[in-house]
Design an enzyme around this catalytic site. Structure first.
Site, PDB file in Angstrom:
ATOM      1  N   GLN A 269       0.834  -1.204   0.000  1.00 52.81           N
ATOM      2  CA  GLN A 269       0.000   0.000   0.000  1.00 52.81           C
ATOM      3  C   GLN A 269       0.875   1.263   0.000  1.00 52.81           C
ATOM      4  OE1 GLN A 269      -3.176   0.648  -0.373  1.00 52.81           O
ATOM      5  NE2 GLN A 269      -3.817  -1.493  -0.555  1.00 52.81           N
ATOM      6  N   SER A 270       1.988   1.219  -0.690  1.00 45.95           N
ATOM      7  CA  SER A 270       2.921   2.347  -0.716  1.00 45.95           C
ATOM      8  C   SER A 270       2.295   3.601  -1.323  1.00 45.95           C
ATOM      9  CB  SER A 270       4.169   1.962  -1.519  1.00 45.95           C
ATOM     10  OG  SER A 270       4.958   3.096  -1.792  1.00 45.95           O
ATOM     11  N   ASN A 271       2.297   4.690  -0.551  1.00 44.65           N
ATOM     12  CA  ASN A 271       1.844   5.985  -1.077  1.00 44.65           C
ATOM     13  C   ASN A 271       2.809   6.511  -2.131  1.00 44.65           C
ATOM     14  OD1 ASN A 271      -0.325   6.119   0.890  1.00 44.65           O
ATOM     15  ND2 ASN A 271       1.263   6.577   2.401  1.00 44.65           N
TER      16      ASN A 271
END
Length: 485
Positions: A200-202
């Protein structure tokens, strides 16, 4: 008023065949850089080291640290005079101490330190803040991708130490770094970019969108559980946005990531794409290399300007700057900028992964890549705030996120800013005398979409709903006039 973390404008359809893609390609100038005036003394955009074939390598090694004027080939007299003016201005402010850390600059000097924002998606020459002109190497250009400046406002949190005031700045975290990194990618003729992060890397989401804005494909190496690594990752949170804009998702297990590391995995993808005839550009985890650090050196100039222009209600200086630390680039840029500029605030970085010693060493590497000549331990305090581990949330942390949202309208992400706030408030509770009367700027680094990964944990904390009970008499007397638009 709720603050919405994403700093990018709505996703545009920038597929290679779309008319919009061709329009953006024309206004960005492709890979050709617009000519800069001599006063802008632009250098080539490099990462943490100079290309081995660069004619500038020997000149920089001759100049060394502390050199008054850069020995760049082709540097004009006007550029040298501009450089000298910056240096004298910086030294004069340091000698006068400016009366406060905010630095009450004269109007003329304020104009000198301001960075002109160009129209969205356009490429422009970069001129650094006057207090950063001695750093190496100064980016030559940047792409205007962020909507800046972001506002600063009071944040009325409860139960603070006596006289402590908290201010909030939504930072547009990842895109600030990408303005410089993608300019470098374009300068090198890249047709695609690679980057790495958690599932879920921004940062990966922001990179995927920004790359598509600039008509480049994006390849994401995403870390996930070994039980899920062979399955479709789904469309939750950041994954939905990444896959909508056409990013290529490559999954690895956490165990593989630990065994090999991001550098080996990135090199593997570079070789894979080159074998297909592509020209890829590798962006490190979080965009955190020395080049990406310029995004937050520039953010400090923005904060400095907002203070000088009276854009922050009721104050002219901050005593402390607080932020989450996940990959180190934001921390390095803010700490260095605060140290060099007129702000001179104490910087606290709450580490959401690894440990303080790791980040002191990593930030030191970024500072050394800029020839900053400072010790990371002298300009930032790194505090362990990882709790159960990276992207793992305790009930206490999530309860704080929920309560702050309900009390103030500000939504924190649980992976970064939520943990940083939890760590800061713990410090304030345990050591109130240290924080009493302090004016603190909290940097909100975004990440709203990561909340969707925590819905199962957040569910029990959020129960304010019920079925609207409508009396039977109302239903009998209704005339069917309701419209569904």
């Amino acid at each position: 008023m709720a603050l919405m973390p994403p700093s990018l404008s709505p996703v545009a359809d920038l597929s290679r065949s779309s008319p919009l893609s061709l329009h953006f390609s024309s206004i960005s100038g492709g890979n050709s850089a617009p000519s800069a005036s001599p006063e802008q003394f632009s250098s080539l955009v490099w990462g943490s080291k100079l290309p081995s074939s660069s004619p500038f390598r020997s000149q920089f090694s001759v100049a060394g640290r502390g050199s008054d004027i850069p020995h760049r080939a082709g540097t004009s007299v006007q550029a040298a005079q501009h450089w000298s003016f910056h240096k004298e201005s910086r030294e004069r402010r340091g000698a006068e101490a400016m009366g406060s850390r905010a630095g009450v600059l004269e109007t003329e000097e304020l104009e000198e330190v301001s960075m002109e924002r160009q129209p969205m998606l356009s490429k422009a020459p970069y001129v650094p803040p006057s207090w950063a002109t001695h750093l190496h190497a100064i980016p030559s250009h940047f792409y205007s991708l962020a909507q800046l400046p972001t506002p600063i406002h009071r944040w009325k949190l409860p139960r603070l130490p006596n006289g402590t005031e908290i201010f909030l700045k939504l930072s547009g975290n990842k895109i600030r770094k990408l303005e410089f990194l993608l300019a470098d990618a374009k300068a090198q003729g890249a047709d695609c970019v690679i980057t790495i992060g958690g599932i879920q890397s921004n940062h990966c989401r922001a990179t995927a969108i920004a790359a598509r804005y600039l008509n480049m494909d994006c390849y994401l190496i995403l870390r996930t559980n070994r039980t899920l690594v062979n399955e479709d990752p789904g469309l939750m949170g950041n994954l939905l946005v990444e896959r909508l804009v056409g990013a290529h998702v490559e999954l690895v297990s956490k165990e593989e990531y630990i065994q090999l590391g991001s550098i080996v995995l990135g090199d593997l993808m570079l070789e894979k794409l080159r074998a297909k005839g592509r020209n890829p550009y590798l962006i490190p985890v979080g965009g955190s290399n020395s080049l990406g650090t310029w995004g937050y050196v520039e953010a400090v100039r923005e904060i400095e300007q907002q203070l000088v222009q009276g854009k922050v209600e009721g104050i002219s200086a901050f005593d402390d700057i607080v932020m989450a630390c996940g990959s180190g680039g934001t921390t390095a840029g803010l700490a260095l900028g605060s140290h060099l500029s007129t702000i001179r605030a104490k910087v606290h970085a709450y580490a959401v992964c690894d440990d303080p010693e790791y980040f002191y060493d990593y930030v030191q590497g970024l500072l050394d890549g800029l020839n900053a000549g400072v010790n990371s331990r002298d300009i930032v305090q790194v505090v362990n705030a990882k709790g159960l581990g990276y992207a793992l949330s305790t009930t206490e942390e999530l309860k704080l996120v929920q309560e702050v949202s309900e009390l103030t309208g500000v939504i924190l992400d649980p992976v970064y800013s939520g943990k940083a706030l939890n760590g800061m408030l713990k410090d304030m509770t345990e050591n109130p005398a240290v924080w009493e009367g302090r004016k603190v700027l909290f940097i909100h680094t975004g990440g709203l979409l990561g909340m969707y990964d925590k819905v199962n944990q957040l569910g029990p904390l959020i129960s304010n709903w019920e079925r609207l009970r409508i009396p039977e008499s109302f239903l009998k007397n209704g005339d069917g006039c309701g419209k569904m638009f």
